[in-house]
Motif scaffolding. Structure first.
Motif, PDB file in Angstrom:
ATOM      1  N   ALA A  71       0.845  -1.196   0.000  1.00  0.00           N
ATOM      2  CA  ALA A  71       0.000   0.000   0.000  1.00  0.00           C
ATOM      3  C   ALA A  71       0.879   1.243   0.000  1.00  0.00           C
ATOM      4  N   PRO A 111       2.105   4.565   1.331  1.00  0.00           N
ATOM      5  CA  PRO A 111       2.028   5.175   2.666  1.00  0.00           C
ATOM      6  C   PRO A 111       1.323   6.536   2.658  1.00  0.00           C
ATOM      7  N   ASP A 158      -1.207   7.305   0.641  1.00  0.00           N
ATOM      8  CA  ASP A 158      -2.615   7.052   0.340  1.00  0.00           C
ATOM      9  C   ASP A 158      -2.879   5.561   0.532  1.00  0.00           C
ATOM     10  N   PRO A 159      -3.254   5.139   1.756  1.00  0.00           N
ATOM     11  CA  PRO A 159      -3.412   3.707   2.053  1.00  0.00           C
ATOM     12  C   PRO A 159      -4.430   2.977   1.177  1.00  0.00           C
ATOM     13  N   SER A 160      -5.326   3.709   0.512  1.00  0.00           N
ATOM     14  CA  SER A 160      -6.298   3.039  -0.358  1.00  0.00           C
ATOM     15  C   SER A 160      -5.688   2.694  -1.717  1.00  0.00           C
ATOM     16  N   THR A 179      -2.263   1.445  -4.196  1.00  0.00           N
ATOM     17  CA  THR A 179      -1.090   0.576  -4.148  1.00  0.00           C
ATOM     18  C   THR A 179       0.024   1.194  -4.974  1.00  0.00           C
TER      19      THR A 179
END
Length: 164
Positions: free
Chosen positions: A42, A44, A46-48, A50
Motif C-alpha cells: 500500500a 504510505p 494514500d493507504p487506499s 497501491t
C-alpha cells in the motif's frame, strides 16, 4: 495566377485515429491486465492506493530474451535505491533469481514472463517510475525514469527527491 492554385483545392485525407500505447503498467493490484503481482504494498501517502511501476515493452522484451538466453525463467531485474551518488540516492540495477517474500514485491508480466523485483524502501522511492531499456552507440542499459526525482546527474544513475 498562382501555379499552386490547383493543389490548394485538394482536400487532405483524414486518417482514423489510432491509440498507441507505449508501455504496460505493472500495478500492485493482483492480476490486472494480465499482470501478476506478488506481495503488493500500500502507498504510505494514500493507504487506499497501491504502489506501482511501469515496464516498457522494450524492457519486457529484453528481460524475456535474457531469461531465454540463460535458460532461467526465474531471472528478474532487481532495482534498488541506495543512499550515495552525487545527488543523494543512486539506482542499483542487477539480475537476480532470488526473491525474499517478506521484503520484496515481484512484478511479473504474464505475456512475456518478464520479472522486476523491488524491495519495500526502494518501491516507496520508485513508485510511478518507468523501467525502460535503451540502446545507444555507447552501449545498452536498463534505465529508470522516476517522476519523484527533482534532479539527477548527467548519467542518470543518481538522483534527488525533494523533502528527503
Amino acid at each position: 495566377m498562382n501555379p499552386f492554385r490547383p493543389l490548394l483545392r485538394i482536400r487532405p485525407r483524414v486518417l482514423p485515429a489510432y491509440r498507441i500505447t507505449s508501455h504496460r503498467a505493472l500495478s500492485l493490484t493482483p492480476r490486472l491486465l494480465g499482470l501478476q503481482i506478488t506481495n503488493p504494498r500500500a502507498d504510505p501517502t494514500d493507504p487506499s492506493a497501491t504502489m506501482s511501476i511501469v515496464l516498457t515493452p522494450r524492457a519486457s522484451s529484453r528481460l524475456q530474451a535474457i531469461q531465454t538466453r540463460d535458460s532461467n525463467p526465474l531471472l528478474a531485474l532487481r532495482v534498488t535505491v541506495e543512499s550515495g551518488g552525487c545527488h543523494g540516492f543512486q539506482y542499483t540495477i542487477s539480475l537476480s533469481d532470488k526473491v525474499n517474500p517478506a521484503e520484496d514485491s515481484l512484478f511479473t508480466d504474464e505475456e512475456t514472463g518478464a520479472r522486476v523485483v523491488l524491495d519495500e524502501p526502494s518501491l516507496e522511492l520508485l513508485k510511478g517510475s518507468t523501467v525502460d531499456y535503451t540502446q545507444e552507440l555507447i552501449g545498452s542499459q536498463f534505465v529508470v525514469k522516476n517522476p519523484l526525482a527533482t534532479s539527477s546527474c548527467g548519467c542518470g544513475t543518481s538522483f534527488d527527491i525533494a523533502g528527503l
